[in-house]
Design a protein around this motif. Structure first.
Motif, PDB file in Angstrom:
ATOM      1  N   TYR A   1       0.841  -1.185   0.000  1.00 39.91           N
ATOM      2  CA  TYR A   1       0.000   0.000   0.000  1.00 39.91           C
ATOM      3  C   TYR A   1       0.882   1.243   0.000  1.00 39.91           C
ATOM      4  CZ  TYR A   1      -4.279   2.601   0.978  1.00 39.91           C
ATOM      5  OH  TYR A   1      -5.367   3.430   0.878  1.00 39.91           O
ATOM      6  N   THR A   2       0.353   2.310  -0.553  1.00 45.07           N
ATOM      7  CA  THR A   2       1.102   3.559  -0.610  1.00 45.07           C
ATOM      8  C   THR A   2       0.504   4.573   0.356  1.00 45.07           C
ATOM      9  OG1 THR A   2       1.789   3.150  -2.881  1.00 45.07           O
ATOM     10  CG2 THR A   2       1.831   5.426  -2.121  1.00 45.07           C
TER      11      THR A   2
ATOM     12  N   ASP B   1       0.439   8.309   1.985  1.00 50.20           N
ATOM     13  CA  ASP B   1       0.795   9.633   1.481  1.00 50.20           C
ATOM     14  C   ASP B   1       0.121  10.776   2.207  1.00 50.20           C
ATOM     15  OD1 ASP B   1      -1.795   9.244   0.540  1.00 50.20           O
ATOM     16  OD2 ASP B   1      -1.422  10.506  -1.199  1.00 50.20           O
ATOM     17  N   ALA B   2      -0.206  10.593   3.477  1.00 49.16           N
ATOM     18  CA  ALA B   2      -0.766  11.726   4.230  1.00 49.16           C
ATOM     19  C   ALA B   2       0.206  12.894   4.151  1.00 49.16           C
ATOM     20  CB  ALA B   2      -1.016  11.328   5.677  1.00 49.16           C
ATOM     21  N   LEU B   3      -0.335  14.103   4.062  1.00 46.54           N
ATOM     22  CA  LEU B   3       0.509  15.281   3.820  1.00 46.54           C
ATOM     23  C   LEU B   3       1.542  15.491   4.921  1.00 46.54           C
ATOM     24  CD1 LEU B   3      -2.316  17.601   2.532  1.00 46.54           C
ATOM     25  CD2 LEU B   3      -0.224  17.085   1.265  1.00 46.54           C
TER      26      LEU B   3
ATOM     27  N   THR C   1       5.714   3.680  -0.039  1.00 47.96           N
ATOM     28  CA  THR C   1       5.038   2.451  -0.437  1.00 47.96           C
ATOM     29  C   THR C   1       5.524   1.325   0.468  1.00 47.96           C
ATOM     30  OG1 THR C   1       4.906   3.225  -2.704  1.00 47.96           O
ATOM     31  CG2 THR C   1       4.650   0.868  -2.348  1.00 47.96           C
TER      32      THR C   1
ATOM     33  N   ARG D   1     -15.033   3.333   6.804  1.00 49.47           N
ATOM     34  CA  ARG D   1     -15.001   4.351   5.764  1.00 49.47           C
ATOM     35  C   ARG D   1     -16.422   4.682   5.346  1.00 49.47           C
ATOM     36  NH1 ARG D   1     -11.346   2.532   0.963  1.00 49.47           N
ATOM     37  NH2 ARG D   1     -12.296   4.423   0.160  1.00 49.47           N
TER      38      ARG D   1
ATOM     39  N   LEU E   1     -19.127   5.710   2.410  1.00 46.74           N
ATOM     40  CA  LEU E   1     -19.257   5.360   1.012  1.00 46.74           C
ATOM     41  C   LEU E   1     -18.914   3.940   0.741  1.00 46.74           C
ATOM     42  CD1 LEU E   1     -17.707   8.074  -1.142  1.00 46.74           C
ATOM     43  CD2 LEU E   1     -20.053   7.266  -1.057  1.00 46.74           C
ATOM     44  N   THR E   2     -19.124   3.099   1.720  1.00 41.79           N
ATOM     45  CA  THR E   2     -18.702   1.754   1.449  1.00 41.79           C
ATOM     46  C   THR E   2     -19.534   0.789   2.242  1.00 41.79           C
ATOM     47  OG1 THR E   2     -16.870   0.255   1.428  1.00 41.79           O
ATOM     48  CG2 THR E   2     -16.995   1.801   3.222  1.00 41.79           C
ATOM     49  N   THR E   3     -19.220  -0.441   2.059  1.00 36.38           N
ATOM     50  CA  THR E   3     -20.067  -1.468   2.558  1.00 36.38           C
ATOM     51  C   THR E   3     -19.426  -2.180   3.730  1.00 36.38           C
ATOM     52  OG1 THR E   3     -19.154  -2.581   0.644  1.00 36.38           O
ATOM     53  CG2 THR E   3     -21.396  -1.881   0.512  1.00 36.38           C
ATOM     54  N   ASP E   4     -18.141  -2.414   3.647  1.00 38.29           N
ATOM     55  CA  ASP E   4     -17.534  -3.189   4.715  1.00 38.29           C
ATOM     56  C   ASP E   4     -16.072  -2.863   4.930  1.00 38.29           C
ATOM     57  OD1 ASP E   4     -16.720  -6.132   2.824  1.00 38.29           O
ATOM     58  OD2 ASP E   4     -16.542  -4.012   2.436  1.00 38.29           O
ATOM     59  N   ARG E   5     -15.551  -1.876   4.252  1.00 37.54           N
ATOM     60  CA  ARG E   5     -14.138  -1.562   4.417  1.00 37.54           C
ATOM     61  C   ARG E   5     -13.938  -0.630   5.584  1.00 37.54           C
ATOM     62  NH1 ARG E   5     -10.355  -2.092   0.744  1.00 37.54           N
ATOM     63  NH2 ARG E   5      -9.131  -1.580   2.573  1.00 37.54           N
TER      64      ARG E   5
ATOM     65  N   ARG F   1      -3.102  -8.118   6.092  1.00 34.80           N
ATOM     66  CA  ARG F   1      -2.919  -8.660   4.757  1.00 34.80           C
ATOM     67  C   ARG F   1      -2.309 -10.043   4.822  1.00 34.80           C
ATOM     68  NH1 ARG F   1      -2.997  -5.052   0.720  1.00 34.80           N
ATOM     69  NH2 ARG F   1      -2.255  -5.755  -1.290  1.00 34.80           N
TER      70      ARG F   1
ATOM     71  N   GLN G   1      -7.662   2.145  -3.057  1.00 36.43           N
ATOM     72  CA  GLN G   1      -6.335   2.135  -3.667  1.00 36.43           C
ATOM     73  C   GLN G   1      -5.920   0.712  -4.007  1.00 36.43           C
ATOM     74  OE1 GLN G   1      -2.000   2.290  -2.154  1.00 36.43           O
ATOM     75  NE2 GLN G   1      -2.787   4.338  -1.750  1.00 36.43           N
TER      76      GLN G   1
ATOM     77  N   TYR H   1     -29.999  -3.071   0.067  1.00 34.83           N
ATOM     78  CA  TYR H   1     -28.833  -3.519   0.827  1.00 34.83           C
ATOM     79  C   TYR H   1     -29.082  -3.294   2.313  1.00 34.83           C
ATOM     80  CZ  TYR H   1     -24.090  -3.695   2.671  1.00 34.83           C
ATOM     81  OH  TYR H   1     -22.979  -3.992   3.402  1.00 34.83           O
TER      82      TYR H   1
END
Lengths: 276, 276
Positions: free
Chosen positions: A103-104, A106-108, A119, A173, A175-179, A204, B101, B273
DNA sequence: TGAATAGTGTCTGTGAGACAATATTAT
DNA sequence: ATAATATTGTCTCACAGACACTATTCA
């Protein structure tokens, strides 16, 4: 001669951003392995623990703290894979290590010097291959995970001298279903956003162990099924039933003539990974 | 006024690398959706196909070819997530899109201008949300996959006017047990390394569909189980058995009072859903 | 009426979970 | 002899695959 700074604040005040690049890329490596805990009871097999290689920082920022092995990409000559291999070679003196980009990040503000986009890579190794070869600034830490409840994960890393502890919160998160993503809840021992990187990497690894054969990258050529099962168990964080485990891995390994004896109990056949 | 170049060679000869950055980061987006093929038979349900949004390039390099929507990261202000959302907003005029991502591509020569390191994102959307809103330089392409044998994948993309075709070879990685990477075997229609990005992204989508609920990001609020099953089927590339499918998704959806009628056959309840 | 989809019932085989039983070693 | 691991046998239950059957609509 390099100037010695007295504090991170002083270091940053003197850090000349223009002298370096405004934007840097780096690779951070999760080098996982399995360690053996020596056992007093002559009958018992030695217990195993997940372990990860960390580096002691000698410079600001995060001076004197531990961090993941990593380094800046040379954008003119290297790919990120190359960069990762170079770092692994430096720290472990080994070239042939299983590698996988994760994974990459990249928080400012993830690096106080300037924008550093990193990465992460997962690397798996059989510890017998390198136990004494690691760089002196590096050290293996045993990993213990505590799942306080469904939403918090506490990680304790221990190398026998230092103990590192941090907590991570799982955040759903939108806008999502299960992430979900991870947020650092509590950390004072580990540099940068590396707590996030470690927890995400371990997730992972846990997932991939179920549907791939990557575990064998952490095994020596010959091993007993008991040892293999132990490795699965420390990765998954739970005990497995012997018959079920043997059924599942039966077609991935082949029995050899070698035996492992001397354990104060019935000896075991040694097996080998069967690469179809 | 921008100079018009006659060829890519001429463009590159005049490309002033120092005028721009030596190293650039970008995001490339796999915006997936499902399209409906209108059907002649009044009885039949409309068939579905996987589709992906592509952009027509108007500048060198790869002038007049299609490519994935993407753009350069503004390293002073943006994260890669921000960058991706900005591009999606530009191309589709939508803000709330499922994003994830995937992978960072960084081959040294993947962009002829200079070193461009690109992070790919997968985005999923219900096509009804935007069918007419997409930018004029963008177009939806239906995806057809052919698995010639175990080692080759041929992809055909079609938007009704243009047809894009490329082949990918699966290459086993050394030092590993079961992972492989993709190499472009044949491609003349799609810019950059985007064939790789597309194939890898579709694999990811296929895998994740099995153990997550991401499909619902491609569905409208109300849908029939037949429609939902069709979406699973086009993603997985195979037919599913009705009773088995219903068992599996039973606890993920809830039945509503709405009915879908007018199909020349038995009407169907609409489902929603069920977000636990 | 018939073609098409919607929806459900049920049989069967596979495979994981669980537990039990036997085998073999070093002290 | 005993504690410990190694290895195998087998029962059960859950569940996916498969097939069949009924229900309902519109031209």
């Amino acid at each position: 001669m390099k100037k010695e700074y007295q504090s991170e604040a002083e270091f940053l005040a003197n850090y000349n951003v223009n002298k370096y690049k405004q934007l840097s890329l780096s690779a951070d490596i999760l080098l996982f392995s399995v360690s053996e805990e020596d056992n007093s009871n002559y009958r018992k097999n030695s217990e195993k623990k997940m372990s990860i290689l960390l580096i002691k920082r000698h410079n600001y920022p995060y001076k004197d703290m531990w961090c993941l092995p990593g380094g800046f990409l040379n954008p003119e000559t290297e790919t990120l894979d190359d960069c990762t291999k170079r770092i692994l070679k430096t720290e472990t003196n080994l070239s042939n290590i299983y590698l996988e980009q994760l994974y990459t990040y990249d928080a400012l503000d993830r690096d106080p010097r300037c924008r550093v986009i990193s990465t992460s890579y997962m690397a798996l190794v059989d510890k017998n291959r390198l136990d004494d070869k690691v760089n002196e600034n590096a050290s293996w830490f045993d990993i213990t995970l505590y799942n306080d409840d469904g939403n918090f994960i506490t990680v304790v890393l221990d190398n026998g001298k230092d103990t590192i502890k941090f907590s991570i919160k799982k955040v759903l998160r939108e806008l999502t279903t299960d992430r979900y993503t991870f947020k650092i809840k509590d950390n004072k021992d580990l540099a940068f956003d590396h707590p996030l990187v470690i927890v995400a990497g371990m997730e992972r690894l846990r997932n991939k162990v179920g549907y791939t054969d990557i575990v064998f990258n952490m095994m020596p050529e010959y091993f007993t099924l008991g040892e293999l099962q132990q490795v699965y168990e420390v990765i998954l964080g739970k005990k497995l039933l012997d018959p079920a485990f043997r059924r599942i891995i039966a077609d991935k390994v082949e029995k050899t003539e070698k035996m492992k004896t001397g354990g104060g109990h019935r000896p075991s056949y040694m097996f080998r990974y069967k690469n179809k």
